[in-house]
Design a protein around this motif. Structure first.
Motif, PDB file in Angstrom:
ATOM      1  N   GLY A 120       0.829  -1.203   0.000  1.00 45.14           N
ATOM      2  CA  GLY A 120       0.000   0.000   0.000  1.00 45.14           C
ATOM      3  C   GLY A 120       0.862   1.251   0.000  1.00 45.14           C
ATOM      4  N   ARG A 121       1.942   1.249   0.785  1.00 43.46           N
ATOM      5  CA  ARG A 121       2.837   2.413   0.849  1.00 43.46           C
ATOM      6  C   ARG A 121       3.613   2.579  -0.460  1.00 43.46           C
ATOM      7  NH1 ARG A 121       3.976   1.912   6.924  1.00 43.46           N
ATOM      8  NH2 ARG A 121       2.161   3.101   7.639  1.00 43.46           N
ATOM      9  N   ASP A 122       4.024   1.445  -1.062  1.00 42.54           N
ATOM     10  CA  ASP A 122       4.715   1.501  -2.361  1.00 42.54           C
ATOM     11  C   ASP A 122       3.867   2.245  -3.394  1.00 42.54           C
ATOM     12  OD1 ASP A 122       6.819  -0.025  -1.401  1.00 42.54           O
ATOM     13  OD2 ASP A 122       6.092  -1.914  -2.290  1.00 42.54           O
ATOM     14  N   ILE A 123       2.587   1.893  -3.442  1.00 42.19           N
ATOM     15  CA  ILE A 123       1.692   2.512  -4.427  1.00 42.19           C
ATOM     16  C   ILE A 123       1.592   4.008  -4.159  1.00 42.19           C
ATOM     17  CG2 ILE A 123      -0.723   2.619  -5.215  1.00 42.19           C
ATOM     18  CD1 ILE A 123      -0.863  -0.443  -4.636  1.00 42.19           C
ATOM     19  N   ASP A 124       1.415   4.344  -2.884  1.00 44.94           N
ATOM     20  CA  ASP A 124       1.251   5.732  -2.490  1.00 44.94           C
ATOM     21  C   ASP A 124       2.513   6.550  -2.810  1.00 44.94           C
ATOM     22  OD1 ASP A 124      -0.558   7.560  -1.301  1.00 44.94           O
ATOM     23  OD2 ASP A 124       0.754   7.627   0.473  1.00 44.94           O
ATOM     24  N   VAL A 163       4.405  -2.229  -7.544  1.00 42.64           N
ATOM     25  CA  VAL A 163       3.758  -3.470  -7.079  1.00 42.64           C
ATOM     26  C   VAL A 163       4.478  -4.689  -7.657  1.00 42.64           C
ATOM     27  CG1 VAL A 163       1.642  -4.845  -7.171  1.00 42.64           C
ATOM     28  CG2 VAL A 163       1.513  -2.375  -6.727  1.00 42.64           C
ATOM     29  N   VAL A 164       4.787  -4.610  -8.956  1.00 44.04           N
ATOM     30  CA  VAL A 164       5.492  -5.713  -9.615  1.00 44.04           C
ATOM     31  C   VAL A 164       6.814  -5.986  -8.905  1.00 44.04           C
ATOM     32  CG1 VAL A 164       6.756  -6.314 -11.727  1.00 44.04           C
ATOM     33  CG2 VAL A 164       4.405  -5.443 -11.870  1.00 44.04           C
ATOM     34  N   ASP A 165       7.543  -4.924  -8.581  1.00 39.95           N
ATOM     35  CA  ASP A 165       8.836  -5.096  -7.921  1.00 39.95           C
ATOM     36  C   ASP A 165       8.670  -5.761  -6.552  1.00 39.95           C
ATOM     37  OD1 ASP A 165       9.961  -3.949 -10.107  1.00 39.95           O
ATOM     38  OD2 ASP A 165      10.312  -1.970  -9.180  1.00 39.95           O
ATOM     39  N   ARG A 166       7.704  -5.283  -5.795  1.00 40.06           N
ATOM     40  CA  ARG A 166       7.516  -5.828  -4.437  1.00 40.06           C
ATOM     41  C   ARG A 166       7.140  -7.311  -4.482  1.00 40.06           C
ATOM     42  NH1 ARG A 166       8.808  -4.361   0.685  1.00 40.06           N
ATOM     43  NH2 ARG A 166       8.351  -2.199   0.096  1.00 40.06           N
ATOM     44  N   LEU A 167       6.310  -7.706  -5.463  1.00 45.07           N
ATOM     45  CA  LEU A 167       5.813  -9.091  -5.510  1.00 45.07           C
ATOM     46  C   LEU A 167       6.659 -10.002  -6.397  1.00 45.07           C
ATOM     47  CD1 LEU A 167       1.944  -8.520  -5.765  1.00 45.07           C
ATOM     48  CD2 LEU A 167       3.284  -9.100  -3.730  1.00 45.07           C
ATOM     49  N   VAL A 218      -2.702  -5.758 -15.884  1.00 44.28           N
ATOM     50  CA  VAL A 218      -2.866  -7.073 -15.257  1.00 44.28           C
ATOM     51  C   VAL A 218      -1.486  -7.616 -14.917  1.00 44.28           C
ATOM     52  CG1 VAL A 218      -3.778  -9.410 -15.501  1.00 44.28           C
ATOM     53  CG2 VAL A 218      -4.972  -7.479 -16.573  1.00 44.28           C
ATOM     54  N   ILE A 219      -1.318  -7.974 -13.654  1.00 43.78           N
ATOM     55  CA  ILE A 219      -0.049  -8.466 -13.130  1.00 43.78           C
ATOM     56  C   ILE A 219      -0.199  -9.922 -12.744  1.00 43.78           C
ATOM     57  CG2 ILE A 219       1.497  -8.289 -11.133  1.00 43.78           C
ATOM     58  CD1 ILE A 219       0.916  -5.385 -10.967  1.00 43.78           C
ATOM     59  N   THR A 220       0.835 -10.700 -12.937  1.00 47.96           N
ATOM     60  CA  THR A 220       0.861 -12.030 -12.320  1.00 47.96           C
ATOM     61  C   THR A 220       2.019 -12.064 -11.327  1.00 47.96           C
ATOM     62  OG1 THR A 220       2.305 -12.951 -14.018  1.00 47.96           O
ATOM     63  CG2 THR A 220      -0.075 -13.157 -14.365  1.00 47.96           C
ATOM     64  N   ALA A 221       1.855 -12.903 -10.316  1.00 48.96           N
ATOM     65  CA  ALA A 221       2.912 -13.049  -9.314  1.00 48.96           C
ATOM     66  C   ALA A 221       2.823 -14.453  -8.728  1.00 48.96           C
ATOM     67  CB  ALA A 221       2.762 -11.995  -8.212  1.00 48.96           C
ATOM     68  N   PRO A 233      -2.293 -26.440 -14.252  1.00 48.00           N
ATOM     69  CA  PRO A 233      -1.921 -25.103 -13.790  1.00 48.00           C
ATOM     70  C   PRO A 233      -0.759 -24.550 -14.617  1.00 48.00           C
ATOM     71  CG  PRO A 233      -1.404 -26.777 -12.132  1.00 48.00           C
ATOM     72  CD  PRO A 233      -2.125 -27.470 -13.226  1.00 48.00           C
ATOM     73  N   VAL A 234      -0.838 -23.265 -14.935  1.00 47.49           N
ATOM     74  CA  VAL A 234       0.257 -22.584 -15.631  1.00 47.49           C
ATOM     75  C   VAL A 234       1.008 -21.771 -14.580  1.00 47.49           C
ATOM     76  CG1 VAL A 234       0.857 -20.908 -17.415  1.00 47.49           C
ATOM     77  CG2 VAL A 234      -1.122 -22.438 -17.740  1.00 47.49           C
ATOM     78  N   ARG A 235       2.271 -22.142 -14.345  1.00 45.78           N
ATOM     79  CA  ARG A 235       3.061 -21.430 -13.329  1.00 45.78           C
ATOM     80  C   ARG A 235       3.615 -20.149 -13.920  1.00 45.78           C
ATOM     81  NH1 ARG A 235       6.149 -24.972  -8.999  1.00 45.78           N
ATOM     82  NH2 ARG A 235       6.624 -22.842  -8.420  1.00 45.78           N
ATOM     83  N   VAL A 236       3.525 -19.085 -13.145  1.00 48.55           N
ATOM     84  CA  VAL A 236       4.097 -17.832 -13.640  1.00 48.55           C
ATOM     85  C   VAL A 236       5.559 -17.768 -13.214  1.00 48.55           C
ATOM     86  CG1 VAL A 236       1.840 -16.740 -13.439  1.00 48.55           C
ATOM     87  CG2 VAL A 236       3.538 -16.422 -11.618  1.00 48.55           C
ATOM     88  N   PRO A 237       6.412 -17.059 -14.018  1.00 47.49           N
ATOM     89  CA  PRO A 237       7.828 -16.953 -13.639  1.00 47.49           C
ATOM     90  C   PRO A 237       7.996 -16.094 -12.384  1.00 47.49           C
ATOM     91  CG  PRO A 237       7.372 -15.651 -15.614  1.00 47.49           C
ATOM     92  CD  PRO A 237       6.113 -16.363 -15.277  1.00 47.49           C
ATOM     93  N   ARG A 238       9.033 -16.384 -11.631  1.00 46.63           N
ATOM     94  CA  ARG A 238       9.388 -15.539 -10.493  1.00 46.63           C
ATOM     95  C   ARG A 238      10.565 -14.679 -10.950  1.00 46.63           C
ATOM     96  NH1 ARG A 238       9.688 -15.611  -4.631  1.00 46.63           N
ATOM     97  NH2 ARG A 238       8.101 -17.208  -4.652  1.00 46.63           N
ATOM     98  N   GLU A 239      10.318 -13.377 -11.118  1.00 44.97           N
ATOM     99  CA  GLU A 239      11.390 -12.502 -11.604  1.00 44.97           C
ATOM    100  C   GLU A 239      12.278 -12.056 -10.457  1.00 44.97           C
ATOM    101  OE1 GLU A 239      10.273  -9.631 -14.491  1.00 44.97           O
ATOM    102  OE2 GLU A 239       9.824 -11.327 -15.782  1.00 44.97           O
ATOM    103  N   ALA A 240      13.492 -11.760 -10.796  1.00 43.37           N
ATOM    104  CA  ALA A 240      14.478 -11.393  -9.765  1.00 43.37           C
ATOM    105  C   ALA A 240      14.124 -10.032  -9.166  1.00 43.37           C
ATOM    106  CB  ALA A 240      15.866 -11.340 -10.365  1.00 43.37           C
TER     107      ALA A 240
END
Lengths: 358, 358
Positions: free
Chosen positions: B213-217, B230-234, B322-325, B351-358
């Motif tokens: 929430g603080r990241d967005i703000d 959000v993408v970076d945090r997740l 649209v984000i995946t995490a 199930p389709v697994r989404v990548p985990r980005e660094a």
């Protein structure tokens, strides 16, 4: 105090099915359940409401749901006992007595299963003096007694306790749970003190059931008319004799609903009686005119044997006698009619009171 | 031990709605509920699972039902507190902590209402690490913890306790009760010891929600892209940017179900993304091919503001990213996929697994 043993059960179940007015479940199943319990644990003591200590902790117990389903899904003794002990545990007290919620083939015998299994005496009385399809439809509701806390237990081992704002909400939430549990469940509810039972119950129902069952049996053995024996015991009257020529039934919203048409013979020749039921017979119409309605008793007996016929076992071609009899007088109060009168069930009719014959 | 006060609630509710993946209810309602409680009772202490005594008595609490209904039927603090105390009373013990069942706009803040009202600390964690629509869909189910005894309480004062043979039966019976209660209810369930919480919970969810929430703000204030924050945090990725061109929804069997079609713009131009949801977003299909599925997170954010958008507030014309995490890794076990994979929800998909980005 009286003992009810194995020799009494057949008469009890048969008489209860008479008062069940078509509902309350198959008396044969009810008989088997009670016989099994009495064989395992011995006779059950019954006490009249007058014999109860004021501070007795009385937990009524019974089956909720569609009798059409229950004949294929017979409750176990353990399930019945669990309903009582789950409620007692929630209330934080020990039950001193169990009791019947209604009079009916199964709901007059299931409490024997609980009494035998738990070693408790059973109150000779019930909450209706007949059977009705919804759980708020009991005389204790008229004297302000709460249905809940109540327990509900299925045959798989699922159980719950409900605590509702009024008895109509108890019916709503317990009904949806019953449907999800597979259309039948065991419930324990209307926990009462001895003083409350004296005020709120119909007294002497178990004794009346046994007497009715014996009347039918004795009349058969003595080659008298068993239908007349029932009429005499209940101070009722035969309103129709005939053959079932049409029957429509559906299991909807957890109930066995339908209509039966009976073509008259003998004294009833040339007339037709239509019975409308929702678990129990609620309305009797002769040639389109209501001649008896809920809350009075509309009872269907086999014309020859006097055997009570439940709504789910009524079939095309059945030769039957239809009897009416007066209900407990409290049902004819304004609050009683609001709770169980024809309009509650969706019939735009004033209640038709049946005569009380000498 | 940390204190969560009034200043944290807006960020918490917003971050929880991100993890809610479209479900978990309106974050604005969730914020109001928690703010009201903290204003009345002061800050709430949160403790990490590691700080819990082994024998702590932790009672998770949350809202069950359709978020579409709950926005019009806001629970009271009393209702939330009653759910916890009714379960504690049934269990015969006192709650030492409350906890969140899931992460979501309302279900991350309702436990603050309980904690504030009852004066109890709140566990920093939750049962899913995201939101899911059915109550057996929690990580504690995977470690063999029973959902019941559970309490269920409506806004009218009706309440109940269920005790079922397994967690799927808890869902079935609680769902029908919730529907009858008007499609939303407060439940307390999965009573756990501190040791069980450490084993069964996703840790740190509340801290993560506040951080999100603080990241967005902060990104907004600093004129950076809040979606990227959000993408970076997740450690997720943006899979689609576009405009909602079609949305079909229905409130069925107690859930908010539907599909949304998002026409691509910018990097997504020329492609269409379809989201399928049941309270939460479950499947994302790009031009007919699934690119992300439950149990991974599919998150819809306002393209400009980064505000999380719940499935019930998604509207035609909305510009969204649209984000995946990745979800909690335990959900990708065989038992996890059986509980919450695409096939459970009726989609014939692996199930389709989404990548985990660094």
């Amino acid at each position: 105090m009286t003992k009810v043993g194995l020799d009494d059960v057949a008469a009890l179940a048969r008489g209860a099915a008479v008062l069940g007015t078509g509902g309350g479940g198959d008396p044969y199943i009810g008989r088997l359940l009670a016989e099994q319990a009495l064989r395992a644990h011995g006779p059950v003591e019954t006490v009249t409401p007058d014999e109860l200590p004021d501070d007795a902790s009385v937990l009524p117990v019974g089956m909720m749901g569609a009798p059409t389903v229950m004949v294929e899904k017979i409750p176990s003794a353990e399930q019945v006992g669990t309903a009582v002990t789950a409620l007692a545990r929630y209330l934080g007290r020990t039950a001193t007595h169990v009791a019947c919620i209604e009079a009916g083939g199964v709901n007059s015998t299931i409490p024997f299963v609980a009494a035998a299994q738990l070693g408790l005496p059973l109150v000779d009385g019930d909450g209706m003096g007949r059977a009705f399809p919804e759980l708020q439809m009991v005389l204790p509701t008229l004297s302000g007694i709460a249905a809940t806390p109540m327990s509900i237990v299925d045959e798989k081992g699922n159980r719950g306790v409900l605590h509702t704002v009024d008895n109509h909400w108890a019916e709503r939430l317990a009904r949806t749970a019953t449907i999800e549990m597979g259309c039948s469940a065991i419930v324990s509810l209307y926990a009462m003190t001895g003083a409350e039972v004296r005020q709120g119950f119909a007294a002497g129902t178990l004794g009346l059931c046994i007497a009715l069952g014996r009347d039918i049996d004795r009349a058969r053995r003595e080659h008298r008319d068993p239908v007349t024996a029932v009429v005499d015991r209940l101070r009722g009257q035969v309103v129709h004799t005939g053959k079932v020529v049409d029957i429509a039934r559906r299991t909807a919203t957890g109930f066995a609903r339908g209509d039966a048409t009976i073509e008259g013979v003998d004294a009833s020749a040339g007339t037709r009686l239509v019975l409308r039921f929702q678990n129990e017979h609620l309305i009797a119409e002769r040639d389109g005119t209501p001649i008896a309605t809920t809350p009075d008793l509309i009872i269907v007996l086999d014309r020859e044997t006097g055997e009570p016929i439940t709504t789910e076992s009524l079939r095309y071609g059945h030769r039957v006698s239809v009897i009416t009899a007066p209900c407990d007088e409290r049902w004819h109060s304004e609050a009683g009619i609001a709770l169980v009168g024809p309009r509650y069930f969706g019939y735009d009719l004033d209640p038709v009171r049946v005569p009380r014959e000498a």
